[in-house]
Design a protein around this motif. Structure first.
Motif, PDB file in Angstrom:
ATOM      1  N   GLU A   8     136.930  24.424 143.323  1.00 59.47           N
ATOM      2  CA  GLU A   8     138.096  25.304 143.299  1.00 59.47           C
ATOM      3  C   GLU A   8     139.380  24.488 143.462  1.00 59.47           C
ATOM      4  O   GLU A   8     140.377  24.746 142.776  1.00 59.47           O
ATOM      5  CB  GLU A   8     137.992  26.364 144.400  1.00 59.47           C
ATOM      6  N   TYR A  43     143.228  27.277 130.758  1.00 62.31           N
ATOM      7  CA  TYR A  43     141.833  27.452 131.158  1.00 62.31           C
ATOM      8  C   TYR A  43     140.927  26.580 130.293  1.00 62.31           C
ATOM      9  O   TYR A  43     140.001  25.941 130.788  1.00 62.31           O
ATOM     10  CB  TYR A  43     141.397  28.909 131.031  1.00 62.31           C
ATOM     11  N   LEU A  53     138.614  30.791 139.214  1.00 63.78           N
ATOM     12  CA  LEU A  53     139.928  31.373 139.449  1.00 63.78           C
ATOM     13  C   LEU A  53     139.821  32.797 140.015  1.00 63.78           C
ATOM     14  O   LEU A  53     140.626  33.199 140.855  1.00 63.78           O
ATOM     15  CB  LEU A  53     140.763  31.329 138.178  1.00 63.78           C
ATOM     16  N   LEU A 107     149.033  32.178 141.184  1.00 63.07           N
ATOM     17  CA  LEU A 107     148.025  31.116 141.264  1.00 63.07           C
ATOM     18  C   LEU A 107     148.684  29.743 141.225  1.00 63.07           C
ATOM     19  O   LEU A 107     148.300  28.837 141.966  1.00 63.07           O
ATOM     20  CB  LEU A 107     147.014  31.241 140.121  1.00 63.07           C
TER      21      LEU A 107
END
Length: 79
Positions: free
Chosen positions: A19, A32, A50, A65
């Motif tokens: 993570e 991504y 995520l 984020l």
């Protein structure tokens, strides 16, 4: 409506190693798909990491984020 910022970032220990790697690449501006290529994962797996991060932090969008990733990695953010 302007989204509110997520709660303060949990301690780094609250995140798995993977993570943290995903967050680091996110703060570098990687998509991504680019994160998936760099970490040799599928884009679905990146999305799963995520989603876990969002669940732990309450972040609801990409901006939150990214701000979270900056805080976790000790990078300055605008006030």
């Amino acid at each position: 409506m302007i989204p509110t910022a997520p709660a303060p970032a949990p301690a780094r220990a609250a995140f798995s190693r993977r993570e943290l790697e995903v967050l680091e690449l996110l703060v570098e501006g990687a998509s991504y798909a680019a994160i998936a290529r760099r970490l040799e994962l599928s884009p679905h797996t990146v999305d799963t990491y995520l989603r876990r991060i969002r669940a732990k932090t309450g972040a609801t969008n990409q901006i939150q984020l990214t701000l979270l990733a900056c805080r976790v990695h000790g990078l300055p953010t605008a006030a």
